[in-house]
Motif scaffolding. Structure first.
Motif, PDB file in Angstrom:
ATOM      1  N   LYS A  46       0.836  -1.204   0.000  1.00 31.55           N
ATOM      2  CA  LYS A  46       0.000   0.000   0.000  1.00 31.55           C
ATOM      3  C   LYS A  46       0.874   1.259   0.000  1.00 31.55           C
ATOM      4  O   LYS A  46       0.616   2.201  -0.748  1.00 31.55           O
ATOM      5  CB  LYS A  46      -0.934   0.007   1.207  1.00 31.55           C
ATOM      6  N   GLU A  50       0.966   4.051  -2.939  1.00 31.80           N
ATOM      7  CA  GLU A  50       0.652   5.450  -2.644  1.00 31.80           C
ATOM      8  C   GLU A  50       1.812   6.371  -2.994  1.00 31.80           C
ATOM      9  O   GLU A  50       1.607   7.476  -3.500  1.00 31.80           O
ATOM     10  CB  GLU A  50       0.238   5.601  -1.186  1.00 31.80           C
ATOM     11  N   GLN A  53       1.851   6.679  -6.792  1.00 31.19           N
ATOM     12  CA  GLN A  53       0.746   7.529  -7.237  1.00 31.19           C
ATOM     13  C   GLN A  53       1.056   9.005  -6.981  1.00 31.19           C
ATOM     14  O   GLN A  53       0.839   9.854  -7.848  1.00 31.19           O
ATOM     15  CB  GLN A  53      -0.556   7.139  -6.531  1.00 31.19           C
ATOM     16  N   LYS A  54       1.568   9.301  -5.792  1.00 32.52           N
ATOM     17  CA  LYS A  54       1.888  10.697  -5.458  1.00 32.52           C
ATOM     18  C   LYS A  54       3.018  11.208  -6.349  1.00 32.52           C
ATOM     19  O   LYS A  54       2.988  12.337  -6.839  1.00 32.52           O
ATOM     20  CB  LYS A  54       2.260  10.811  -3.976  1.00 32.52           C
ATOM     21  N   LEU A  78       1.830  12.966   0.981  1.00 28.38           N
ATOM     22  CA  LEU A  78       1.129  11.865   1.641  1.00 28.38           C
ATOM     23  C   LEU A  78       0.744  12.239   3.066  1.00 28.38           C
ATOM     24  O   LEU A  78      -0.344  11.904   3.526  1.00 28.38           O
ATOM     25  CB  LEU A  78       1.999  10.603   1.630  1.00 28.38           C
TER      26      LEU A  78
END
Length: 141
Positions: A46, A50, A53-54, A78
């Motif tokens: 995860k 993340e 993606q960021k 984040l």
């Protein structure tokens, strides 16, 4: 869980009396490296997802292919979006850098320092701040 440890080291190596003040010039602040608590495989997946993606979100906003972002922008982003999950962005810097270097291996991003592209082989000897930009195989999706 984030663990930190700060100590004050006295140059004289002698503890001053409790009522004595310590001049600023005679102390040095020593802070240990912060570590994230060991996480499960699904938590690591995860986090990796993340971070990617960021990173893609930030790189997609750049107008020039030579523009860069700082890895701390990923961690701060984040933290801003999910402060309960990522309460200390500084503690995330090592995992973020690791994921960035994984993306370097794929050619998705490049790491620069001082305006020069740095290679994976240089990773362990690099000192100082690095920047990230879109690589040859970068995909905004």
């Amino acid at each position: 869980m984030v663990t930190t440890r700060s100590t004050v080291k006295h140059h004289s190596q002698v503890d001053p009396p409790k009522n004595a003040s310590i001049p600023k010039s005679s102390t040095t602040r020593v802070t240990s490296t912060k570590h994230l608590k060991s996480t499960s495989s699904s938590d690591n997946h995860k986090l990796t997802t993340e971070v990617k993606q960021k990173m893609n979100e930030l790189l997609s906003k750049l107008t020039s292919s030579s523009s860069t972002i700082c890895p701390s922008q990923i961690a701060r982003g984040l933290n801003k979006e999910s402060p309960a999950r990522y309460p200390d962005w500084r503690a995330m810097m090592n995992p973020v850098r690791d994921i960035v270097w994984e993306e370097v291996m794929k050619g998705a991003v490049e790491v620069t320092q001082g305006g020069e592209v740095r290679t994976l082989e240089e990773r362990e000897v690099l000192k100082g701040p690095i920047r990230v930009r879109r690589g040859e195989n970068w995909d905004s999706g």
